[in-house]
Design an enzyme around this catalytic site. Structure first.
Site, PDB file in Angstrom:
ATOM      1  CE  LYS A  94      -4.543   0.827   0.615  1.00 13.28           C
ATOM      2  NZ  LYS A  94      -5.721   0.097   0.197  1.00 13.28           N
ATOM      3  N   GLY A 194     -20.163   6.817   5.745  1.00  7.82           N
ATOM      4  CA  GLY A 194     -19.253   7.170   4.651  1.00  7.82           C
ATOM      5  C   GLY A 194     -19.882   6.789   3.326  1.00  7.82           C
ATOM      6  N   GLY A 196     -18.874   7.667   0.207  1.00 10.45           N
ATOM      7  CA  GLY A 196     -17.979   7.993  -0.909  1.00 10.45           C
ATOM      8  C   GLY A 196     -18.192   6.990  -2.029  1.00 10.45           C
ATOM      9  CG  ASN A 197     -15.335   6.800  -5.194  1.00 12.25           C
ATOM     10  OD1 ASN A 197     -16.081   7.478  -5.884  1.00 12.25           O
ATOM     11  ND2 ASN A 197     -14.066   7.119  -4.986  1.00 12.25           N
ATOM     12  CB  VAL A 198     -16.842   1.801  -1.097  1.00 14.85           C
ATOM     13  CG1 VAL A 198     -17.418   0.482  -0.593  1.00 14.85           C
ATOM     14  CG2 VAL A 198     -15.499   1.579  -1.769  1.00 14.85           C
TER      15      VAL A 198
HETATM   16  N1  LIG Z   1     -12.475   2.154  -3.337  1.00  9.79           N
HETATM   17  C1  LIG Z   1     -12.315   0.852  -3.223  1.00  9.79           C
HETATM   18  O1  LIG Z   1     -12.471   0.065  -4.170  1.00  9.79           O
HETATM   19  C2  LIG Z   1     -11.971   0.278  -1.873  1.00  9.79           C
HETATM   20  C3  LIG Z   1     -11.577  -1.075  -1.805  1.00  9.79           C
HETATM   21  C4  LIG Z   1     -11.345  -1.638  -0.551  1.00  9.79           C
HETATM   22  C5  LIG Z   1     -11.449  -0.863   0.588  1.00  9.79           C
HETATM   23  N2  LIG Z   1     -11.799   0.455   0.474  1.00  9.79           N
HETATM   24  C6  LIG Z   1     -11.907   1.230   1.705  1.00  9.79           C
HETATM   25  O2  LIG Z   1     -13.252   1.715   1.811  1.00  9.79           O
HETATM   26  C7  LIG Z   1     -13.255   2.981   2.461  1.00  9.79           C
HETATM   27  C8  LIG Z   1     -13.947   4.012   1.580  1.00  9.79           C
HETATM   28  O3  LIG Z   1     -13.283   4.064   0.320  1.00  9.79           O
HETATM   29  P1  LIG Z   1     -13.831   5.019  -0.833  1.00  9.79           P
HETATM   30  O4  LIG Z   1     -13.056   4.664  -2.049  1.00  9.79           O
HETATM   31  O5  LIG Z   1     -15.318   4.987  -0.845  1.00  9.79           O
HETATM   32  O6  LIG Z   1     -13.337   6.422  -0.302  1.00  9.79           O
HETATM   33  P2  LIG Z   1     -13.979   7.861  -0.618  1.00  9.79           P
HETATM   34  O7  LIG Z   1     -12.910   8.844  -0.316  1.00  9.79           O
HETATM   35  O8  LIG Z   1     -14.629   7.882  -1.948  1.00  9.79           O
HETATM   36  O9  LIG Z   1     -15.141   7.972   0.467  1.00  9.79           O
HETATM   37  C9  LIG Z   1     -14.919   8.105   1.835  1.00  9.79           C
HETATM   38  C10 LIG Z   1     -16.138   8.833   2.372  1.00  9.79           C
HETATM   39  O10 LIG Z   1     -16.079   8.813   3.800  1.00  9.79           O
HETATM   40  C11 LIG Z   1     -16.413  10.093   4.284  1.00  9.79           C
HETATM   41  N3  LIG Z   1     -15.852  10.259   5.619  1.00  9.79           N
HETATM   42  C12 LIG Z   1     -14.576  10.522   5.976  1.00  9.79           C
HETATM   43  N4  LIG Z   1     -14.477  10.585   7.324  1.00  9.79           N
HETATM   44  C13 LIG Z   1     -15.711  10.321   7.806  1.00  9.79           C
HETATM   45  C14 LIG Z   1     -16.258  10.234   9.108  1.00  9.79           C
HETATM   46  N5  LIG Z   1     -15.511  10.428  10.190  1.00  9.79           N
HETATM   47  N6  LIG Z   1     -17.581   9.957   9.230  1.00  9.79           N
HETATM   48  C15 LIG Z   1     -18.370   9.764   8.155  1.00  9.79           C
HETATM   49  N7  LIG Z   1     -17.896   9.839   6.898  1.00  9.79           N
HETATM   50  C16 LIG Z   1     -16.592  10.116   6.725  1.00  9.79           C
HETATM   51  C17 LIG Z   1     -15.870  11.052   3.251  1.00  9.79           C
HETATM   52  O11 LIG Z   1     -16.504  12.314   3.337  1.00  9.79           O
HETATM   53  C18 LIG Z   1     -16.220  10.303   1.961  1.00  9.79           C
HETATM   54  O12 LIG Z   1     -17.516  10.615   1.507  1.00  9.79           O
HETATM   55  C19 LIG Z   1     -11.780   3.276   2.779  1.00  9.79           C
HETATM   56  O13 LIG Z   1     -11.487   2.800   4.071  1.00  9.79           O
HETATM   57  C20 LIG Z   1     -11.028   2.449   1.764  1.00  9.79           C
HETATM   58  O14 LIG Z   1      -9.725   2.133   2.189  1.00  9.79           O
HETATM   59  C21 LIG Z   1     -12.062   1.036  -0.718  1.00  9.79           C
END
Ligand SMILES: NC(=O)c1ccc[n+]([C@@H]2O[C@H](COP(=O)([O-])OP(=O)(O)OC[C@H]3O[C@@H](n4cnc5c(N)ncnc54)[C@H](O)[C@@H]3O)[C@@H](O)[C@H]2O)c1
Length: 367
Positions: A94, A194, A196-198
């Site tokens: 990572k 949260g 976001g994307n996921v």
């Molecule tokens: N994107 C992937 O394919 C993927 C794969 C495996 C794991 N993950 C994990 O999933 C999680 C989210 O990934 P993502 O790609 O959606 O990220 P992202 O940046 O698109 O979304 C994260 C979201 O969380 C919100 N956030 C941050 N702090 C917060 C809090 N204290 N309370 C509530 N919301 C909060 C942000 O505003 C944002 O909307 C991360 O931990 C990432 O490591 C992502």
């Protein structure tokens, strides 16, 4: 001279890398610095027994370097076990870039980061994580082939988040089957932390199935947008950990299950996309189990994105990635069974099975 300035005792207290609690016999840790672009990054390579260390790059405004190092150590270790449990021939790695992705990320900085990745000759392969977009991976691709998650127009698999969400959804359904006797999430209350994307893609799957979805995020505008789009309820209580829900789905950052929260959680199931949800795997995993809360191990159920980007290396298509991701449902059930049979927590069960695979490969290869 440092020996004159610092006593042995003080030096030991300061062991800056190998002495960190999160250090887990990582193979290599690379500190990257570039004055011109302002790049400060750390690449963590935890283990390469099963294959090259693949894992995303996170850009985050860390409070200090200790926090960044701790994050990359924890995240890279998690990738080792994620690949192993999912049956992929990949190791764990990572990267973190220290800085605000909104204001400090530039194409020059990403290119420079790509050059550092390239210097590792494929031992580490990068991808997206928090603070990264597909176009950033495209920029990295300009200087190195050791990157996945690039645009479909450039022959890549695009943003992996929707596939990650699908795997989380599968893991959540397996947990529902185990806990409630039915995999159906219709009518179940799910708190998604949260969006976001996921998180947003997960909200999509859940609302389609008829779950009652409650959302929370630090981004108010996003909450309004997602609520309007999916009819999800916005959480308005004072403490989300006390929310009266069936499932708590952490989809923001890690370590949300910690000393402050673990005794509050009312949900029967914890199943989400965030990495490293348990602040302390042994302690907080055990408390969840004792409290009768079923924990779907994060590194297992959020592996869909990894499976998707792995397709870029193994040259399989989206349909195959979805099929493999769907199998997270079966693997999750197997892990629950193993945990019950061996009277251990689910996180520990997943960890043991993953470690067995790594040990087996190590034995076979004579490394
Ligand atoms: N994107 C992937 O394919 C993927 C794969 C495996 C794991 N993950 C994990 O999933 C999680 C989210 O990934 P993502 O790609 O959606 O990220 P992202 O940046 O698109 O979304 C994260 C979201 O969380 C919100 N956030 C941050 N702090 C917060 C809090 N204290 N309370 C509530 N919301 C909060 C942000 O505003 C944002 O909307 C991360 O931990 C990432 O490591 C992502």
């Amino acid at each position: 001279m440092i020996a004159e300035l610092t006593t042995q005792n003080e030096l030991q207290k300061m062991d800056p890398v190998f002495g960190q609690l999160s250090f887990d016999d990582h193979e290599q840790i690379v500190f990257c610095n570039d004055k011109d672009t302002g790049l400060k990054a750390i690449i963590g390579i935890h283990n390469t027994v099963l294959g090259p260390a693949l894992g995303g790059t996170r850009m985050w405004n860390y409070t200090n370097e200790w926090e960044a190092l701790n994050d990359v150590l924890r995240l890279s270790r998690g990738m080792t076990y994620k690949s192993a449990i999912t049956g992929l021939n990949l190791g764990g790695g990572k990267a973190v870039i220290i800085g605000d992705a909104k204001t400090q990320k530039t194409p020059e900085l990403m290119r420079k980061f790509g050059e550092f990745v390239h210097s590792l000759s494929g031992k580490y392969i990068t991808a997206e994580d928090v603070g990264m977009q597909t176009e950033d991976m495209d920029t990295v691709r300009d200087v190195t082939p050791y990157v996945t998650g690039i645009s479909e127009s450039r022959g890549g698999s695009g943003n992996p988040s929707a596939v990650t969400a699908y795997g989380v959804y599968m893991g959540m359904k397996a947990a529902a089957k185990y806990k409630f006797g039915s995999e159906s999430l219709a009518g179940k209350k799910v708190l998604v932390q949260g969006i976001g994307n996921v998180g947003v893609a997960l909200v999509g799957y859940l609302t389609k199935e008829g779950a009652i979805v409650i959302i929370t995020d630090i981004n108010e505008a996003r909450l309004q947008e997602v609520s309007a789009q999916y009819g999800a309820e916005i959480y308005t209580g004072i403490d989300l950990y006390l929310a009266d829900v069936d499932v708590y789905a952490p989809c923001a950052l890690g370590a949300t299950i910690n000393d402050q929260t673990v005794f509050k959680i009312k949900a029967s199931i914890v199943a989400g996309g965030a990495n490293n949800q348990l602040a302390n795997e042994a302690i907080h995993g055990k408390i969840l189990r004792e409290r009768g809360i079923l924990y779907a191990p994060d590194f297992l159920i959020n592996a869909g994105g990894l499976i998707n980007v792995y397709g870029e290396i193994e040259h399989y298509d989206k349909a195959e990635a979805m099929r493999r991701t769907e199998n997270i449902y079966n693997t999750t059930l197997e892990i629950f069974d193993y945990a019950v049979k061996n009277n251990i927590g689910t996180h520990q069960a997943a960890f043991i099975i993953a470690q067995n695979r790594i040990d087996q490969r190590k034995k076979e290869s004579g490394k």
